[in-house]
Design a protein around this motif. Structure first.
Motif, mmCIF file in Angstrom:
data_model
loop_
_atom_site.group_PDB
_atom_site.id
_atom_site.type_symbol
_atom_site.label_atom_id
_atom_site.label_comp_id
_atom_site.label_asym_id
_atom_site.label_seq_id
_atom_site.Cartn_x
_atom_site.Cartn_y
_atom_site.Cartn_z
ATOM 1 N N TRP A 127 0.725 -1.392 0.375
ATOM 2 C CA TRP A 127 0.263 -0.055 0.117
ATOM 3 C C TRP A 127 1.325 1.081 -0.192
ATOM 4 O O TRP A 127 1.654 1.311 0.610
ATOM 5 N N VAL B 198 -7.279 2.851 -3.465
ATOM 6 C CA VAL B 198 -8.069 2.318 -2.169
ATOM 7 C C VAL B 198 -7.815 3.566 -1.427
ATOM 8 O O VAL B 198 -7.604 4.680 -1.642
ATOM 9 N N SER C 92 -3.007 3.716 -2.915
ATOM 10 C CA SER C 92 -2.909 2.756 -3.394
ATOM 11 C C SER C 92 -2.316 1.420 -3.452
ATOM 12 O O SER C 92 -1.328 1.172 -2.373
ATOM 13 N N LEU D 26 -11.780 -6.285 -1.189
ATOM 14 C CA LEU D 26 -10.560 -5.015 -1.664
ATOM 15 C C LEU D 26 -9.436 -6.434 -0.962
ATOM 16 O O LEU D 26 -9.557 -7.053 0.026
#
Length: 435
Positions: free
Chosen positions: A27, A53, A61, A114
């Motif tokens: 992330w 995200v 992201s 996700l």
């Protein structure tokens, strides 16, 4: 349809698309195609894919990268992430294990709709079972439980769905979103190779000239050092700037983050707990013992990851549930101390930055020190504050030089702690400011 295996990933060809299982995910608190490509290039990845995200308050992201060194058998196929392609077909909170070719398996996990960075793992049945165990121990059980996708009997006593991979690859939109992008174009690579040949051809002549220039540089550097030493004799207060002899803010962040980002989440079943990086040039990582592991497993696995010179230390005598080891960190100290900002401006600048990021920041009361110069006690023209900065955002991104100036800030330690599948970063150090 069969899956062709490689060292850490597998290729699952379907028609004109080669789906890749086993990307490396992380992330990042940024978005944008250019930033994602730049990050992939830093990781030496040949392909990448990203998924936005978070929300407007905390945009980020999920970046997946592939390092294949040219060995992926594309065969005129387009590449896509298998995990992103099947994710829309999975339940919002689910994990699955699917058999691949040559006795290998693939583990994928979805949390709150996700893709989870803990998922997308390719390996032997034993390795995949360990990845599942790590995932389940790191995350709380959802209110409605997990949905399982696995062959019948793979998980003892658990009810699982039996969908095959091909049945989960539905929807053109999902497949388009999963396509991998090239980090470098063929044209750019060709130009780079041509430049390399030209540079190589000129190297010999440059080497001869460089030898002479090195001698000139050394003579100039020695003269400069002598001049600086003379200036320090005339102005002894220059010797008293302690931030000049410590590694600067950016150097500590870059050196420490480069090391902890490579640390595995688990070693022989032991789970990552904390990492403490010191500006003295070392990082100590701690791993916690789950059920079923042993100290012998950890001690045997560690040299394969970090070499024979790195040894594990356990809390023995004691519960024998903590394993630690220390790695060297190369950090270069500052040679010339940078100018400082006024104390009020320094404090407000760092506090405002923490407030915008919803980070926790604590300062100690300022200290003004005295120094004896030529038998005379003199107050120094600066003051120091100790601080603790706590955030969930990776500090190497948070305090990038383009976002925040590190003038007068020195880090003593950075602690990275994993709690409930989230990493927390604790920065402890000293802030120097003009009186």
């Amino acid at each position: 349809m069969t899956a062709e295996s490689h060292s850490t990933y597998a290729v699952y060809p379907v028609g004109k698309i080669a789906f890749i299982a086993g990307l490396q995910w992380r992330w990042l608190p940024v978005r944008g195609r250019a930033k994602m490509r730049a990050e992939a290039r830093e990781q030496l990845a040949s392909r990448w894919v990203s998924l936005p995200v978070g929300d407007a308050g905390e945009p980020g992201s999920l970046l997946g990268t592939l390092v294949d060194r040219g060995e992926t058998p594309v065969r005129h196929r387009q590449l896509a992430s298998l995990a992103l392609a099947v994710q829309p077909s999975l339940a919002p909170n689910a994990y699955g294990v699917f058999p691949l070719a040559e006795g290998r398996w693939w583990f994928v996990a979805v949390v709150n709709g996700l893709l989870s960075p803990y998922g997308d793992v390719v390996g032997s049945e034993q390795a995949v079972r360990a990845a599942v165990a790590t995932f389940l121990m790191a995350l709380p059980v959802p209110a409605d439980g997990w949905t399982l996708y696995a062959p019948s009997g793979f998980f003892d006593g658990a009810v699982s769905r039996l969908e095959g991979l091909s049945s989960l690859l539905q929807g053109r939109e999902a497949i388009e979103r999963a396509r991998l992008h090239k980090t470098e174009s063929k044209t750019a690579l060709s130009l780079w190779l041509l430049s390399g040949l030209l540079i190589g051809g000129a190297w010999w002549g440059y080497h001869v000239l460089q030898s002479h220039q090195d001698e000139v540089r050394r003579a100039h550097a020695q003269a400069l050092i002598r001049a600086q030493q003379a200036a320090l004799v005339q102005h002894p207060e220059q010797l008293l700037k302690p931030w000049g002899g410590q590694p600067d803010f950016a150097s500590v962040l870059k050196s420490c983050s480069g090391l902890w980002q490579q640390a595995p989440l688990s070693i022989a079943g032991w789970l990552f707990n904390t990492a403490v990086c010191s500006n003295k040039g070392s990082m100590t990582l701690h791993y916690t013992l789950p059920k079923g592991g042993t100290v012998g497993d950890f001690a045997a696995r560690l040299p394969a990851l970090y070499g024979e010179n790195v040894r594990a230390v356990f809390n023995i005598p004691g519960a024998a549930d903590d394993a630690s080891f220390t790695l060297p960190v190369t950090i270069t100290p500052v040679t010339v101390p940078e100018p400082l900002l006024p104390g009020e401006e320094q404090i407000q600048r760092m506090t405002s930055y923490a407030q915008r990021l919803n980070a926790r920041l604590r300062f100690s009361a300022p200290r003004v020190l005295n120094q004896k110069i030529n038998q005379t006690e003199m107050p120094l023209p600066w003051k120091t504050y100790s601080f603790t900065f706590i955030t969930d955002i990776p500090p190497d991104r948070l305090f990038a030089s383009t976002r925040f100036s590190g003038n007068g800030i020195r880090i003593q330690t950075i602690t990275v702690a994993l709690h409930r599948s989230r990493l927390t970063y604790i920065l402890e150090g000293t802030l120097y400011a003009d009186n």
